[in-house]
Design an enzyme around this catalytic site. Structure first.
Site, PDB file in Angstrom:
ATOM      1  N   ASP A 102       0.862  -1.185   0.000  1.00  0.00           N
ATOM      2  CA  ASP A 102       0.000   0.000   0.000  1.00  0.00           C
ATOM      3  C   ASP A 102       0.902   1.241   0.000  1.00  0.00           C
ATOM      4  O   ASP A 102       1.394   1.654  -1.050  1.00  0.00           O
ATOM      5  CB  ASP A 102      -0.940  -0.076   1.209  1.00  0.00           C
ATOM      6  CG  ASP A 102      -1.933   1.067   1.280  1.00  0.00           C
ATOM      7  OD1 ASP A 102      -2.025   1.853   0.317  1.00  0.00           O
ATOM      8  OD2 ASP A 102      -2.631   1.190   2.310  1.00  0.00           O
ATOM      9  N   PHE A 152     -10.420  -0.385   0.223  1.00  0.00           N
ATOM     10  CA  PHE A 152     -10.047  -1.288   1.307  1.00  0.00           C
ATOM     11  C   PHE A 152     -10.570  -2.685   1.013  1.00  0.00           C
ATOM     12  O   PHE A 152     -11.765  -2.905   0.881  1.00  0.00           O
ATOM     13  CB  PHE A 152     -10.573  -0.779   2.651  1.00  0.00           C
ATOM     14  CG  PHE A 152      -9.891  -1.465   3.798  1.00  0.00           C
ATOM     15  CD1 PHE A 152      -8.595  -1.119   4.159  1.00  0.00           C
ATOM     16  CD2 PHE A 152     -10.528  -2.483   4.491  1.00  0.00           C
ATOM     17  CE1 PHE A 152      -7.943  -1.772   5.207  1.00  0.00           C
ATOM     18  CE2 PHE A 152      -9.885  -3.142   5.539  1.00  0.00           C
ATOM     19  CZ  PHE A 152      -8.590  -2.781   5.886  1.00  0.00           C
ATOM     20  N   VAL A 153      -9.652  -3.634   0.897  1.00  0.00           N
ATOM     21  CA  VAL A 153     -10.037  -5.002   0.550  1.00  0.00           C
ATOM     22  C   VAL A 153      -9.752  -5.963   1.704  1.00  0.00           C
ATOM     23  O   VAL A 153      -8.866  -5.714   2.524  1.00  0.00           O
ATOM     24  CB  VAL A 153      -9.307  -5.478  -0.736  1.00  0.00           C
ATOM     25  CG1 VAL A 153      -9.793  -4.718  -1.954  1.00  0.00           C
ATOM     26  CG2 VAL A 153      -7.792  -5.362  -0.592  1.00  0.00           C
TER      27      VAL A 153
END
Ligand code: IMP
Ligand code: MG
Length: 181
Positions: A102, A152-153
Site C-alpha cells: 500500500d 479497502f479489501v
C-alpha cells in the site's frame, strides 16, 4: 461475513491461477540460490501457504510480525516490527512475502532492518496485491499477484480489525462496515 462484502474482485480459482504463475516466476528466478521466504504476520499466511507449494526449489520459511495499520483502514505511518530470525537469514537470498503493498512503509521498513541487522545475500519482495495508490516510500514489489484500486479489501489473509482473513476470495468491504471514508 459474506454480506459485509460489496464486490468480489478475485475469486478463489483466479487467485490460485495467479499464485501458480507467481510460483513459476519465483522458481525460475531463484535457481541455485539459498532461498528463504520471510513472511510478514499475519496477513501473508494464507498467500504464503499456497505460494510455497508452487515453488519447485529447496527453500525455507521464516516469519516476522509487522504491523502498520492498527485498527484503521488507512496506513498509520508507523511500522512495528518484531524480532528478525537473524541467524536463519544470514547469507540467504531473502524473499519478503506480504499480503498487500500500500504506502510501502512496511516493506521499506523490513528491507531496511534486514540490511542493517543481517548480512543477507539479497532482498526481494513478493505481494499478493499491489494497491494503486500514492506510495509514501519509493518502492515496487519484485513479484506481485494483482493490482488493485485504492479501496479497502479483505479476504485471503487480509483483515479488517482481525476479521475476514478466512474469506476464500478477495473482496471490497462495504463502507458501512467501517463507517465509510
Ligand atoms: P503499507 O505499509 O502501507 O504498504 O501497508 C501494508 C500493510 O497494510 C499490509 O501488510 C496490510 O496489512 C495493510 N493493508 C493495506 N491495505 C490494506 C487493505 O486494503 N486491506 C487490508 N489490509 C491492508
Ligand atoms: Mg499486514
Amino acid at each position: 461475513m459474506h454480506t459485509d462484502i460489496e464486490t468480489v474482485i478475485h475469486d478463489a480459482a483466479a487467485i490460485q491461477d495467479r499464485i501458480a504463475a507467481l510460483g513459476h516466476e519465483i522458481t525460475q528466478r531463484f535457481q541455485g540460490e539459498d532461498l528463504v521466504l520471510l513472511a510478514l504476520l499475519k496477513g501473508s499466511v494464507i498467500f504464503l501457504a499456497d505460494l510455497v507449494r508452487r515453488i519447485e526449489l529447496p527453500m525455507q520459511m521464516e516469519f516476522v510480525v509487522a504491523s502498520s495499520y492498527g485498527d484503521a483502514t488507512v496506513s498509520s505511518g508507523t511500522v512495528r516490527l518484531g524480532e528478525l530470525p537473524v541467524e536463519q537469514l544470514t547469507g540467504k537470498s531473502v524473499l519478503v512475502v506480504d499480503d498487500i503493498l500500500d504506502s510501502g512503509r512496511t516493506l521499506h521498513a523490513v528491507g531496511k532492518t534486514l540490511r542493517e541487522q543481517c548480512s543477507v545475500k539479497s532482498v526481494h519482495t513478493c505481494v499478493l496485491l499491489d494497491k494503486d495508490t500514492q506510495r509514501a516510500e519509493e518502492l515496487e514489489a519484485d513479484f506481485a499477484g494483482f493490482r488493485v484500486d485504492d479501496v479497502f479489501v479483505v479476504g485471503f489473509g487480509l483483515d479488517y480489525r482481525g476479521e475476514y482473513r478466512n474469506l476464500p476470495y478477495i473482496g471490497v468491504l462495504k463502507e458501512e462496515v467501517y463507517g465509510g471514508k
